[in-house]
Design a protein around this motif. Structure first.
Motif, PDB file in Angstrom:
ATOM      1  N   LEU A 320       1.185  -1.563  -0.066  1.00 20.11           N
ATOM      2  CA  LEU A 320       0.033  -0.517   0.117  1.00 20.11           C
ATOM      3  C   LEU A 320       0.985   1.483   0.493  1.00 20.11           C
ATOM      4  O   LEU A 320       1.768   1.544   0.265  1.00 20.11           O
ATOM      5  N   ASP A 321       0.436   2.796  -0.368  1.00 23.48           N
ATOM      6  CA  ASP A 321       1.042   3.557  -0.179  1.00 23.48           C
ATOM      7  C   ASP A 321      -0.100   5.223  -0.158  1.00 23.48           C
ATOM      8  O   ASP A 321      -0.975   4.290   0.144  1.00 23.48           O
ATOM      9  N   MET A 322       0.397   5.583   0.557  1.00 25.52           N
ATOM     10  CA  MET A 322      -0.335   6.903   0.682  1.00 25.52           C
ATOM     11  C   MET A 322      -0.029   8.469   0.135  1.00 25.52           C
ATOM     12  O   MET A 322       0.353   9.486  -0.083  1.00 25.52           O
ATOM     13  N   ARG A 323      -0.705   7.813  -1.330  1.00 28.66           N
ATOM     14  CA  ARG A 323      -0.026   8.927  -2.408  1.00 28.66           C
ATOM     15  C   ARG A 323      -2.117   9.164  -2.606  1.00 28.66           C
ATOM     16  O   ARG A 323      -2.632   8.397  -3.307  1.00 28.66           O
ATOM     17  N   PRO A 324      -2.243  10.375  -3.553  1.00 31.18           N
ATOM     18  CA  PRO A 324      -1.252  11.026  -3.542  1.00 31.18           C
ATOM     19  C   PRO A 324      -1.511  11.654  -1.774  1.00 31.18           C
ATOM     20  O   PRO A 324      -1.664  11.765  -1.072  1.00 31.18           O
ATOM     21  N   ILE A 325      -0.708  13.596  -2.139  1.00 29.56           N
ATOM     22  CA  ILE A 325      -0.369  14.250  -1.112  1.00 29.56           C
ATOM     23  C   ILE A 325      -1.134  15.202  -1.415  1.00 29.56           C
ATOM     24  O   ILE A 325      -1.806  15.699  -2.587  1.00 29.56           O
ATOM     25  N   PHE A 326      -1.404  16.511  -0.508  1.00 30.87           N
ATOM     26  CA  PHE A 326      -2.423  17.262  -0.421  1.00 30.87           C
ATOM     27  C   PHE A 326      -1.990  19.306  -0.337  1.00 30.87           C
ATOM     28  O   PHE A 326      -1.119  19.333   0.443  1.00 30.87           O
ATOM     29  N   HIS A 330      -6.863  21.937   1.063  1.00 28.59           N
ATOM     30  CA  HIS A 330      -7.457  20.868   0.779  1.00 28.59           C
ATOM     31  C   HIS A 330      -8.738  20.640   1.693  1.00 28.59           C
ATOM     32  O   HIS A 330      -8.573  20.961   2.208  1.00 28.59           O
ATOM     33  N   PRO A 331     -10.422  20.597   1.018  1.00 28.93           N
ATOM     34  CA  PRO A 331     -10.872  20.901   1.974  1.00 28.93           C
ATOM     35  C   PRO A 331     -10.773  19.756   3.323  1.00 28.93           C
ATOM     36  O   PRO A 331     -11.647  19.796   3.375  1.00 28.93           O
ATOM     37  N   ALA A 332     -10.303  18.523   2.861  1.00 28.51           N
ATOM     38  CA  ALA A 332     -10.128  17.423   4.447  1.00 28.51           C
ATOM     39  C   ALA A 332      -9.010  18.903   4.832  1.00 28.51           C
ATOM     40  O   ALA A 332      -9.775  18.695   6.395  1.00 28.51           O
ATOM     41  N   PHE A 333      -8.284  19.145   5.044  1.00 33.45           N
ATOM     42  CA  PHE A 333      -8.101  20.170   6.167  1.00 33.45           C
ATOM     43  C   PHE A 333      -8.195  21.489   6.234  1.00 33.45           C
ATOM     44  O   PHE A 333      -8.210  22.118   7.378  1.00 33.45           O
ATOM     45  N   LYS A 334      -9.876  21.576   5.721  1.00 28.99           N
ATOM     46  CA  LYS A 334     -10.545  23.052   5.998  1.00 28.99           C
ATOM     47  C   LYS A 334     -11.125  22.291   7.206  1.00 28.99           C
ATOM     48  O   LYS A 334     -11.911  22.814   8.143  1.00 28.99           O
ATOM     49  N   ILE A 339      -5.878  17.352  11.279  1.00 24.53           N
ATOM     50  CA  ILE A 339      -5.655  15.778  10.861  1.00 24.53           C
ATOM     51  C   ILE A 339      -3.855  16.458   9.875  1.00 24.53           C
ATOM     52  O   ILE A 339      -3.708  15.192   8.948  1.00 24.53           O
ATOM     53  N   ARG A 340      -3.441  17.247   9.712  1.00 26.19           N
ATOM     54  CA  ARG A 340      -2.763  18.045   8.366  1.00 26.19           C
ATOM     55  C   ARG A 340      -1.586  17.815   9.507  1.00 26.19           C
ATOM     56  O   ARG A 340      -1.030  17.733  10.229  1.00 26.19           O
ATOM     57  N   GLY A 341      -0.832  16.711   8.017  1.00 30.11           N
ATOM     58  CA  GLY A 341       0.080  16.712   8.930  1.00 30.11           C
ATOM     59  C   GLY A 341       1.705  17.893   8.464  1.00 30.11           C
ATOM     60  O   GLY A 341       1.436  18.555   7.826  1.00 30.11           O
ATOM     61  N   SER A 342       3.241  17.440   8.243  1.00 29.56           N
ATOM     62  CA  SER A 342       3.544  17.656   8.237  1.00 29.56           C
ATOM     63  C   SER A 342       4.298  17.914   6.494  1.00 29.56           C
ATOM     64  O   SER A 342       3.283  17.749   5.318  1.00 29.56           O
ATOM     65  N   LEU A 343       4.662  19.468   6.085  1.00 26.35           N
ATOM     66  CA  LEU A 343       5.088  19.804   4.670  1.00 26.35           C
ATOM     67  C   LEU A 343       5.896  18.813   4.171  1.00 26.35           C
ATOM     68  O   LEU A 343       6.451  18.573   4.923  1.00 26.35           O
ATOM     69  N   ILE A 344       5.325  18.369   3.131  1.00 25.60           N
ATOM     70  CA  ILE A 344       6.464  17.117   2.568  1.00 25.60           C
ATOM     71  C   ILE A 344       8.240  17.947   1.270  1.00 25.60           C
ATOM     72  O   ILE A 344       6.996  18.368   0.921  1.00 25.60           O
ATOM     73  N   TYR A 345       8.880  17.344   1.238  1.00 26.16           N
ATOM     74  CA  TYR A 345       9.842  17.725   0.833  1.00 26.16           C
ATOM     75  C   TYR A 345      10.721  16.673   0.174  1.00 26.16           C
ATOM     76  O   TYR A 345      10.747  15.663  -0.115  1.00 26.16           O
ATOM     77  N   ASP A 346       9.393  16.400  -1.920  1.00 22.77           N
ATOM     78  CA  ASP A 346       9.847  15.533  -2.845  1.00 22.77           C
ATOM     79  C   ASP A 346       9.566  15.830  -4.131  1.00 22.77           C
ATOM     80  O   ASP A 346       9.733  17.109  -4.339  1.00 22.77           O
ATOM     81  N   THR A 349       6.744  16.954  -5.357  1.00 21.33           N
ATOM     82  CA  THR A 349       6.046  18.506  -4.524  1.00 21.33           C
ATOM     83  C   THR A 349       6.911  19.352  -5.438  1.00 21.33           C
ATOM     84  O   THR A 349       6.302  20.530  -6.022  1.00 21.33           O
ATOM     85  N   TRP A 350       7.900  19.526  -5.116  1.00 21.51           N
ATOM     86  CA  TRP A 350       8.806  20.573  -5.211  1.00 21.51           C
ATOM     87  C   TRP A 350       8.942  20.990  -7.062  1.00 21.51           C
ATOM     88  O   TRP A 350       9.023  21.736  -7.377  1.00 21.51           O
ATOM     89  N   TYR A 351       8.916  20.204  -8.008  1.00 24.20           N
ATOM     90  CA  TYR A 351       9.329  20.400  -9.609  1.00 24.20           C
ATOM     91  C   TYR A 351       7.423  20.880  -8.913  1.00 24.20           C
ATOM     92  O   TYR A 351       7.781  21.933 -10.302  1.00 24.20           O
ATOM     93  N   GLU A 352       6.658  21.239  -8.722  1.00 22.73           N
ATOM     94  CA  GLU A 352       5.554  21.370  -9.351  1.00 22.73           C
ATOM     95  C   GLU A 352       5.311  22.938  -8.361  1.00 22.73           C
ATOM     96  O   GLU A 352       4.168  23.650  -8.799  1.00 22.73           O
ATOM     97  N   LYS A 353       5.989  23.415  -8.032  1.00 20.64           N
ATOM     98  CA  LYS A 353       6.306  24.338  -6.949  1.00 20.64           C
ATOM     99  C   LYS A 353       5.235  24.845  -6.487  1.00 20.64           C
ATOM    100  O   LYS A 353       4.435  25.810  -5.876  1.00 20.64           O
ATOM    101  N   LYS A 354       5.094  23.164  -6.119  1.00 22.24           N
ATOM    102  CA  LYS A 354       3.214  24.114  -4.850  1.00 22.24           C
ATOM    103  C   LYS A 354       3.659  23.102  -3.643  1.00 22.24           C
ATOM    104  O   LYS A 354       4.407  22.338  -3.079  1.00 22.24           O
ATOM    105  N   GLY A 355       3.057  23.839  -2.465  1.00 18.96           N
ATOM    106  CA  GLY A 355       3.479  22.745  -1.136  1.00 18.96           C
ATOM    107  C   GLY A 355       2.217  22.230  -0.827  1.00 18.96           C
ATOM    108  O   GLY A 355       1.085  22.290  -1.080  1.00 18.96           O
ATOM    109  N   LYS A 356       2.493  20.190  -1.092  1.00 18.27           N
ATOM    110  CA  LYS A 356       1.727  19.656   0.129  1.00 18.27           C
ATOM    111  C   LYS A 356       2.456  19.285   0.861  1.00 18.27           C
ATOM    112  O   LYS A 356       3.496  19.153   1.460  1.00 18.27           O
ATOM    113  N   TYR A 357       1.377  18.985   1.749  1.00 18.70           N
ATOM    114  CA  TYR A 357       0.664  17.797   2.529  1.00 18.70           C
ATOM    115  C   TYR A 357       0.472  16.565   2.582  1.00 18.70           C
ATOM    116  O   TYR A 357      -0.210  16.458   2.409  1.00 18.70           O
ATOM    117  N   ILE A 358       0.927  16.163   3.934  1.00 19.99           N
ATOM    118  CA  ILE A 358       0.333  14.482   4.646  1.00 19.99           C
ATOM    119  C   ILE A 358      -0.658  14.792   5.398  1.00 19.99           C
ATOM    120  O   ILE A 358      -0.905  15.622   5.769  1.00 19.99           O
TER     121      ILE A 358
END
Length: 829
Positions: A320-326, A330-334, A339-346, A349-358
Motif C-alpha cells: 500500500l501507499d499513501m499517494r497523493p499528498i495534498f 484541501h477540503p479535508a484540511f479545511k 489531521i494536517r501533518g508536515s509539509l513534505i519535500y519530495d 511536490t517541489w517540481y510542481e512548485k506547490k506546497g503539499k502536506y500529508i
C-alpha cells in the motif's frame, strides 16, 4: 493475418540489410541481408509507424486488453506494451515453459529412466481442483517442451499401491517429511514415477520440482531412486512475470505472491503501481472529503488478481501507499485542521512548485481512517495474508518522512515531534496490524524501512529503536544487503545504497535486524530483486550468475522467516537470474558448480554451454572491481555506449541525450576518478573475457536453444559494452582535463610539450576505441527491445530510441576526433 516480427521492424529501422528466417523468429543478433530494406525510412518515421501499428501482431497472440485504451496510463505505456509483446524475448515472461527445450542427443544412462511418449498422468478419482490443475500443467510441460504426448486420467483403483507402468501418479498424501509442511517425495522407478506430497501444497511443489529436474536435464530422463524434499524457507514470495500467469509464478518455485498488474496484457505495471493507494482502496467514511479519491475498480481488480492466487493455494500480499499528498487548502484540511501533518519535500511536490502536506498519522481521525481502510481491505480480499508499507523514505507517508524545513530525524509537526520518530512510525504499523488482525488473526503488516537510515532513523542504521517498539502482527521487511558498505582495495568503500549483487548477504545491518526481530518474537522477511542490480541498472538481468546463485543460497538459508524475490518498480522479465532461485529453495540443494554447468548447458546446449558458464564466471568476477553503485538511471553506467564522451566540455548536447521528462542522461564521472578509472578498466577486462567466450559460443549454439541463449547473451554483451564505455569515459575525462590544463599554460617546457603530445595520443586512442565499441553495440540493442532507453523498461524513458542515441553520439565523437582534438593539439606549442 500475417504476423510481422518486431525484429523485422528493427531491420527497417536500423537499416540492417539481411536476416535469416530462423534469426527473425528467435531474436538473434545478425549482420546484413537483402530481403528487408527501407532506405527511405528514417528511424523516427519508422518508430512512428511502428508505434501506431496494431496489425503486425497475430490476432490470437494479443489479449483484447492490449487494445483497451483504459489499460494504458500513457501513450508511452501503450507503445511499451505493444513493442514488448512483439519481441521474441517476451516469451520468457509470458510462457515459462518456452525457455525449455529437449536435447535430441540425450540418452538415459544405466542409472536413469526415460518417460515415454505416451505415458499417462494419473490422478485420484476425487482429486481436488489444484491437483487436476497441476496435472494439466505437467502434461503441457512434457508435451510442449519435451515433445511427448502424455495424457491425464483418473483411474478407479487405489493409486499409490497399484499404479500401472508408464505412468506418473500424483497424490497429496503419504509423502514428504511428516513434520514439515509442503514437503514431498518423488519416487522414480524404471517404468513409473510417483509424486507424493505431505499435503496438497507439497504435491504442487513436487510437480514443480519434477518439471525443473526434467528441464535441467533437457530430456524426460530422471535418475532412479527416491528423494524426500523439504523447503529451506517456508514463505517464498514472487511476482507474476510481465504478461505471464500464476502458472508461471508457481513453476518458478514460489508459494506466495504480491498482487500486481503484471499479468495484464495491456499495461506496464509493477508492484509499486499506484493502484494500491490507501485513498483509492478506502471504504472509510471517517474523512468524507477524501471519498472522491476512491477507485471503484480497484477492489474488483485486486480480487481478480487474488483469485489466481487462491486457485493455486498461494498466500498473497499487497503493498500500500499513501499517494497523493495534498495542497494546503484541501477540503479535508479545511474541515478537519487537526489531521494536517508536515509539509513534505519530495520531487513530485517541489517540481510542481506547490506546497503539499500529508495526513498526520497520530491524529485520532487519521488513525480511524487508516484502521477502517485496512479492515475494509482485509474484508474485501478474503485470504489476504498481509500488507506491505514502505515507512522509510517514500510513498507511505508519515510526519518524519522528508518534512520540509526540519533536520533529519525531526519533523515540523509539533504533535509528532513530541512523540519521536521511532514511536510515531511504530504506532502507525501497530494500529494497522491491530486492524488487520480483527479480520484475519494471522495477518501481518510488513514494515519496510527503505532509506530510513538517511531520512529519519539517523544514527540507527538497523532501526533497532523502531523495532523495539513494534507489537505482534508487525514484521520487518528489508533488502538483504542495502545500506551496508564493502571495503575494497585502494581505499574504495562501496556503499550499497540500493539494490546490489556485490554482497550475497545478509549484510551486517540485516543480521542486527534479524536478531532484534527474533528476540521480540517478530518475523523478518528478506527481499532481493531477481533481475536488477545497480551495478548495471539497464540490464533486464545482470548476467553474474555465480553471484545470483550465491544470493539464492543465502535467501534460502539466512534464518529469515521468508524470502521475497520480486522487482519493485518494473515488471519481471522472466530472465534466467529470476529462475535460479527455484533450484535452491529445497533441501537437498544442488552443488553450486555442478548446477551452474548444467544450467549453462540447458540455456546454450552441450557445445556452447561451457563457454556460457565461463562467461558467467568472468561477468561475476567483474563485480569485484565495481567501485560504486552509479546514480539512478543516468550517466554512463546506465546508457553505456550511448553516453557521449564530452571531449569538448563546453559543447551543448542535443535532445537525444535527454529523458522523456527533459532531464539529462549525461553526467560527469563520480567518485575518486583516477582510482575509479582503474577499477572500471578491470571490470572491462573481465567482461572482455566474458564477451570472447560468447563469441566462441555463438559458433556452436544449437538451434533449439536459440531463444534462451540470445536472451542471455544479449545481457552479457550489453554489460560488456557498457563498462568498456565506462572505462573509456573515465580515462578520457582524466586525459582531457590534464591536456586542456596543460595546453592553456604559456611557455611550456620541452618536457611539458612531450607530456601534452603523449596525453593527446592516449586520448585519441581511447576515443577511437569508444567509436568502435559504440558501433559494435548498435546491433546488440537493435536485437533486444528490453535494452531500449526509449521505453524505460528498466529506468527513466528517453526521448529517442537507443540506437538513435548511439548514432548521435557517434556523430559527435566523429567531430571530436577529427576536429576538436586536432584543434587542441594545434595549441600545443
Amino acid at each position: 493475418m500475417q504476423a510481422v516480427n518486431y525484429r523485422i521492424i528493427l531491420a527497417l529501422l536500423y537499416r540492417q540489410e539481411t536476416m535469416t528466417a530462423d534469426e527473425v523468429s528467435d531474436g538473434a543478433v545478425v549482420g546484413p541481408i537483402a530481403e528487408v530494406k527501407a532506405p527511405c525510412l528514417t528511424p523516427r518515421a519508422s518508430w512512428s509507424i511502428f508505434s501506431a501499428m496494431k496489425t503486425p501482431l497475430k490476432a490470437d497472440s494479443v489479449s483484447p486488453a492490449c487494445f483497451a485504451e483504459e489499460e494504458y496510463t500513457t501513450p508511452r505505456s501503450k507503445e511499451a506494451c505493444l513493442a514488448y509483446r512483439a519481441s521474441p524475448f517476451a516469451k520468457l515472461s509470458m510462457d515459462y515453459f518456452a525457455r525449455f527445450s529437449r536435447d535430441p542427443q540425450a540418452t538415459a544412462s544405466e542409472q536413469e529412466m526415460c518417460i515415454g511418449k505416451t505415458w499417462r498422468i494419473l490422478l485420484p478419482v476425487d482429486a481436488p481442483p489444484l491437483i487436476e490443475l497441476m496435472a494439466g500443467h505437467l502434461k503441457d510441460f512434457l508435451n510442449q517442451a519435451m515433445g511427448l504426448n502424455v495424457t491425464v486420467e483418473r483411474p478407479n483403483p487405489e493409486l499409490v499401491s497399484k499404479a500401472a507402468n508408464e505412468t506418473i501418479t500424483l497424490c497429496e498424501t503419504k509423502g514428504g517429511d511428516p513434520n514439515t509442511a509442503e514437503s514431498f517425495t518423488i519416487t522414480i522407478e524404471p517404468k513409473k514415477i510417483l509424486v507424493q506430497g505431505k499435503d496438497i501444497d507439497g504435491l504442487r511443489e513436487g510437480v514443480v520440482k519434477l518439471a525443473s529436474l526434467i528441464g535441467l536435464r533437457q530430456a524426460p530422463i530422471l535418475e532412479s531412486g527416491q528423494q524426500v524434499y523439504k523447503p529451506r524457507v517456508p514463505i517464498r514470495v514472487g511476482a507474476v512475470p510481465w504478461m505471464g500467469s500464476y502458472r508461471d509464478l508457481v513453476f518458478m518455485g514460489y508459494n506466495a505472491v504480491i498482487l500486481s498488474g503484471a499479468e495484464s496484457k495491456g499495461s506496464f505495471r509493477a508492484v509499486s503501481d499506484p493502484i494500491f493507494s490507501v485513498y483509492g482502496l478506502s471504504t472509510s467514511d471517517a474523512i468524507p472529503e477524501l471519498k472522491d479519491l476512491r477507485n471503484p475498480v480497484a477492489f474488483a481488480r485486486l480480487n481478480q488478481y487474488a483469485e489466481g492466487a487462491r486457485k493455486y493455494h498461494l498466500k498473497f500480499y499487497a503493498f500500500l501507499d499513501m499517494r497523493p499528498i495534498f495542497v494546503e487548502d484541501h477540503p479535508a484540511f479545511k474541515a478537519h485542521p487537526d489531521i494536517r501533518g508536515s509539509l513534505i519535500y519530495d520531487d513530485e511536490t517541489w517540481y510542481e512548485k506547490k506546497g503539499k502536506y500529508i495526513l498526520c498519522t497520530e491524529s485520532a481521525l487519521v488513525r480511524q481512517y487508516i484502521s477502517e481502510t485496512v479492515k475494509g481491505l482485509f474484508h474485501a480480499l478474503p485470504g489476504l495474508a498481509g500488507i506491505g508499507v514502505i515507512i522509510g523514505g517514500e510513498v507511505f507517508h508519515h510526519c518524519f518522512m522528508r518534512p520540509y524545513g526540519a533536520e533529519k530525524g525531526h519533523t515540523t509537526c509539533p504533535r509528532c515531534e513530541a512523540i519521536g520518530h521511532d514511536a510515531v512510525v511504530a504506532n502507525l504499523c501497530n494500529y494497522m496490524a491491530d486492524a488487520a488482525r480483527q479480520i484475519n488473526p494471522a495477518a501481518e503488516v510488513l514494515a519496510w524501512p527503505y532509506s530510513a537510515s538517511s531520512v529519519w532513523s539517523i544514527g540507527d542504521p538497523a532501526q533497532l529503536g523502531f523495532i523495539g517498539k513494534l507489537k505482534p502482527g508487525v514484521a520487518i521487511f528489508t533488502d538483504i544487503v542495502k545500506d551496508n558498505t564493502i571495503n575494497k582495495p585502494d581505499g574504495v568503500n562501496k556503499l550499497l545504497w540500493d539494490y546490489s549483487i556485490d554482497l550475497p548477504g545478509p549484510g551486517q545491518i540485516q543480521k542486527q535486524q534479524l536478531k532484534a526481530c527474533h528476540d521480540k518474537g517478530l518475523n523478518i522477511y528478506f527481499k532481493t530483486e531477481p533481475e536488477l542490480a545497480f551495478e548495471a541498472s539497464k540490464l533486464p538481468g545482470l548476467p553474474c550468475m555465480d553471484r545470483w546463485v550465491a544470493r539464492a543460497n543465502v535467501m534460502a538459508s539466512s534464518a529469515g522467516d521468508g524470502a521475497w524475490v520480486f522487482p519493485w518498480f518494473v515488471p519481471c522479465f522472466g530472465a534466467s537470474t529470476a529462475e535460479v532461485f527455484n533450484y535452491f529453495w529445497w533441501q537437498p540443494a544442488p552443488d553450486t558448480e555442478k548446477f551452474l554447468q548444467q544450467f549453462a548447458v540447458r540455456i546454450a546446449g552441450q557445445q556452447a554451454g561451457p563457454h556460457l558458464r565461463k562467461a558467467w564466471h568472468f561477468a561475476s568476477q567483474a563485480i569485484d572491481f565495481s567501485p560504486e553503485l552509479g546514480p539512478y538511471f543516468t550517466g554512463v553506467y546506465y546508457i553505456g555506449p550511448a553516453h557521449p564522451m564530452c571531449a569538448d566540455p563546453n559543447a551543448k548536447l542535443p535532445d537525444e541525450f535527454k529523458t522523456a521528462a527533459g532531464a539529462s542522461f549525461v553526467c560527469a564521472p563520480t567518485g575518486n576518478i583516477p582510482i575509479f578509472a582503474k577499477f572500471y578498466r578491470k571490470m572491462a577486462a573481465a567482461l572482455t573475457l566474458a564477451a570472447k567466450e560468447i563469441d566462441q559460443a555463438d559458433k556452436v549454439v544449437s538451434k533449439t536453444n536459440r531463444l534462451a541463449y540470445n536472451a542471455e547473451t544479449s545481457n552479457i554483451r550489453w554489460f560488456y559494452h557498457t563498462f568498456r564505455s565506462t572505462a573509456n569515459y573515465y580515462e578520457a575525462c582524466l586525459l582531457r582535463d590534464k591536456l586542456l590544463a596543460l595546453v592553456k599554460k604559456q611557455d611550456k617546457s620541452p618536457e611539458e610539450l612531450a607530456e601534452a603530445k603523449n596525453l593527446y595520443t592516449q586520448w585519441r586512442k581511447i576515443l577511437l576505441d569508444e567509436k568502435k565499441n559504440s558501433i559494435e553495440s548498435i546491433p546488440v540493442m537493435a536485437a533486444d527491445i528490453r535494452l531500449d532507453f526509449y521505453y524505460g523498461y528498466n529506468g527513466a524513458p528517453g526521448q529517442f530510441h537507443g540506437p538513435e542515441m548511439i548514432r548521435k553520439k557517434l556523430e559527435i565523437l566523429e567531430t571530436e576526433i577529427n576536429e576538436f582534438l586536432p584543434s587542441v593539439q594545434a595549441k600545443n606549442r
